[in-house]
Design a protein around this motif. Structure first.
Motif, short mmCIF file in Angstrom:
data_model
loop_
_atom_site.label_atom_id
_atom_site.label_comp_id
_atom_site.label_asym_id
_atom_site.label_seq_id
_atom_site.Cartn_x
_atom_site.Cartn_y
_atom_site.Cartn_z
N THR A 61 -1.24 8.57 -0.91
CA THR A 61 -1.81 9.22 -2.30
C THR A 61 -3.00 10.19 -1.94
N GLY A 62 -3.26 10.04 -1.10
CA GLY A 62 -5.02 11.26 -1.11
C GLY A 62 -5.85 10.67 -1.54
N THR A 63 -5.84 8.72 -1.59
CA THR A 63 -7.44 8.50 -2.30
C THR A 63 -8.03 8.25 -1.25
N VAL A 77 3.69 2.01 -7.77
CA VAL A 77 3.13 0.27 -7.71
C VAL A 77 1.78 0.47 -6.99
N PRO A 78 1.38 -0.43 -6.90
CA PRO A 78 0.14 -0.63 -6.21
C PRO A 78 0.54 -0.16 -4.53
N GLY A 79 -0.23 -0.09 -3.69
CA GLY A 79 -0.26 -0.16 -2.25
C GLY A 79 -0.02 -1.79 -1.63
N SER A 80 -0.88 -1.77 -2.02
CA SER A 80 -1.59 -3.49 -1.48
C SER A 80 -0.12 -4.05 -1.89
N SER A 81 -0.02 -4.00 -3.35
CA SER A 81 1.34 -5.16 -3.80
C SER A 81 3.26 -4.96 -3.21
N LEU A 82 3.18 -3.41 -2.82
CA LEU A 82 3.96 -2.98 -2.73
C LEU A 82 4.33 -3.88 -1.45
N THR A 133 5.02 6.98 9.06
CA THR A 133 4.98 8.41 8.45
C THR A 133 4.69 8.43 7.68
N PRO A 134 3.32 9.18 7.13
CA PRO A 134 3.83 9.37 5.46
C PRO A 134 5.27 10.20 5.85
#
Length: 478
Positions: A61-63, A77-82, A133-134
């Motif tokens: 996400t680059g954040t 989808v939020p990464g933690s929720s995913l 990896t990403p």
């Protein structure tokens, strides 16, 4: 002795009854599967993988937040929720297929074969996470789901051996010994992995590569040490030569499942326990799966401090499994479980207010003390409640497994949804107290009862009545 003359009692895998009880070689080998596969819940679900997952979300996400939305199959989808949704999806799938597979294992007499298949699926998937990896984020999510399916699928066959290899009075101690072996083995591998990651510079490795190497080592450890139980557990008896309907595996698998379901209708105490387990396990398993990502994203703990805390959890867990095993001998299984569930209720409240520092480490110690205890006692208690000398233990344990998996599906999904809606995982942690309250209520309906009861709708062959163990109350001194 009263014999339940149900169709299940005549299941084709009756030769499993020839396994000697309390054979040291067999029971020791059985506990080594805990040693082998417990590296998955520690390294993959609890410590290194969630932290690495958060790092991958930030790169994708680059954040600088692991909660940032990621593009997954066209959905934001939020990464933690995913991550919690991926866990839910894996356990939903295994819940759907395990009843069929376990009943088929009972009918075909091939428990070990099915256990091996899921073991190797999980181990190979763990090893494949080396390529996470990403650029492979979506594919790696599915690989993680595959690893979870392999782990959870093998456990049901592993658990189903407990009443086959142990006498009933040793269920609690053997179950606790298995969990303790799992804690010790997984801690050893975690220490090795931490050495790789924290000393990556001295080893000439990039940190990301060293982390992914930990996933590869997890798969190798799991498959490698699983050879011990695969070698020591009795060989699958298979189907008798010339048995009827030898080619009807698919249909007969469902028939065996139907027979067990019919027996469950006449076992009210078993149904009460499954209901209690279903509710309190929603909270237990959810906390165990999200604890690391909670500490990473909500408390902003350093990765090294977080992993060392999880290492502490495992060591305390050994003590907890042993202490509650002894407690159950004094006050009975259901009373010991009730106290454990009550402590988990307090954990939820404390989790809402916890901050980084001494309060976090104190809470982690309490979680470690009770997480192994409640899992070990739940497994051994269920082994005591299912009909005595039943030949189709895998089919019975499939119901236990489905109960566990569906509770994880609901628990992790609720956690992810609440976190996504409110923006805070603290609210999700607090909401889990509802599950523990319900579980405690259902457990209290079992206190003081003689838990093992005979099916009320099955014909029986009358004989001298067996002594039904009162596992809801402490044993009467002789």
């Amino acid at each position: 002795m009263t014999t339940v003359s149900t169709p299940s009692a005549a299941a084709p895998d009756a030769s499993f009854s020839d396994i000697p009880k309390d054979d040291k070689r067999i029971t020791r080998g059985w506990t080594f599967y805990d040693w082998a596969n417990s590296v998955y819940p520690l390294v993959i679900t609890s410590s290194i993988f969630p932290i690495y997952w958060g790092a991958m979300v930030k790169q994708v996400t680059g954040t600088d937040s692991g909660k940032s939305p990621v593009d997954f199959l066209g959905f934001q989808v939020p990464g933690s929720s995913l991550l919690t949704y991926a866990i839910s999806a894996a356990f939903l799938l295994i819940a759907l297929i395990s009843p069929f597979l376990t009943s088929l294992a009972d009918f075909s007499g091939r428990k070990k074969l099915f256990m091996q298949v899921f073991c190797y699926l999980g181990a190979l998937s763990c090893a494949a996470l080396f390529f996470f990896t990403p650029d492979t984020f979506t594919a790696s999510t599915f690989i993680f789901i595959s690893a979870t399916i392999g782990f959870s699928g093998s456990i049901v066959f592993y658990n189903s051996y407990l009443p086959l290899i142990s006498s009933e009075e040793k269920y609690d101690s053997l179950s606790a010994r298995g969990f303790s072996m799992g804690y010790i083995g997984s801690v050893l591998l975690l220490v090795i992995c931490l050495g790789l990651i924290m000393g990556h510079d001295k080893l000439g490795l990039e940190e990301g590569f060293a982390t992914r190497l930990a996933f590869l080592l997890t798969g190798i450890w799991w498959a490698g040490f699983a050879q011990i139980p695969f070698f020591t557990l009795p060989a699958d008896p298979g189907r008798p030569a010339g048995a009827a309907d030898d080619s009807g595996w698919l249909l007969n698998g469902f028939r065996e499942l139907g027979k067990v379901w019919a027996q469950l209708k006449g076992l009210p105490n078993l149904k009460r326990f499954l209901l209690a387990y279903f509710t309190y396990n929603m909270g237990v398993q959810t906390v165990m799966y999200v604890a690391t990502i909670f500490g990473d994203e909500e408390l902003k703990l350093e990765s090294s401090a977080l992993i060392l805390t999880i290492l502490l959890l495992q060591l305390v867990g050994i003590l907890g499994a042993w202490l509650f095993s002894k407690l159950s001998e004094r006050i009975g299984n259901t009373r010991a479980l009730s106290w454990s569930v009550f402590i988990w209720m307090l954990i939820c409240v404390a989790g809402y207010y916890v901050q980084a520092g001494w309060s976090f480490y104190a809470l982690a110690s309490v979680i470690g003390l009770t997480m192994g205890a409640i899992q070990s006692l739940s497994r051994s208690t269920y082994s005591k409640i299912i009909p005595e000398n039943t030949p189709n233990t895998a089919a019975f344990f499939s119901f236990f497994d489905v109960t566990e998996k569906l509770s994880i599906v609901i628990g992790t999904a609720v956690f992810g949804i609440i976190a996504q809606i409110t923006g805070s995982m603290r609210n999700s942690i607090l909401s889990l107290i509802v599950f523990f309250v319900l579980g405690l209520v259902f457990l209290l309906t079992l206190r003081g009862r003689k838990l093992r009861d005979e099916p009320t709708d099955a014909p029986t062959t009358v004989g001298p009545p067996p002594a039904t163990p009162n596992i809801g109350m402490p044993a009467t001194p002789k």
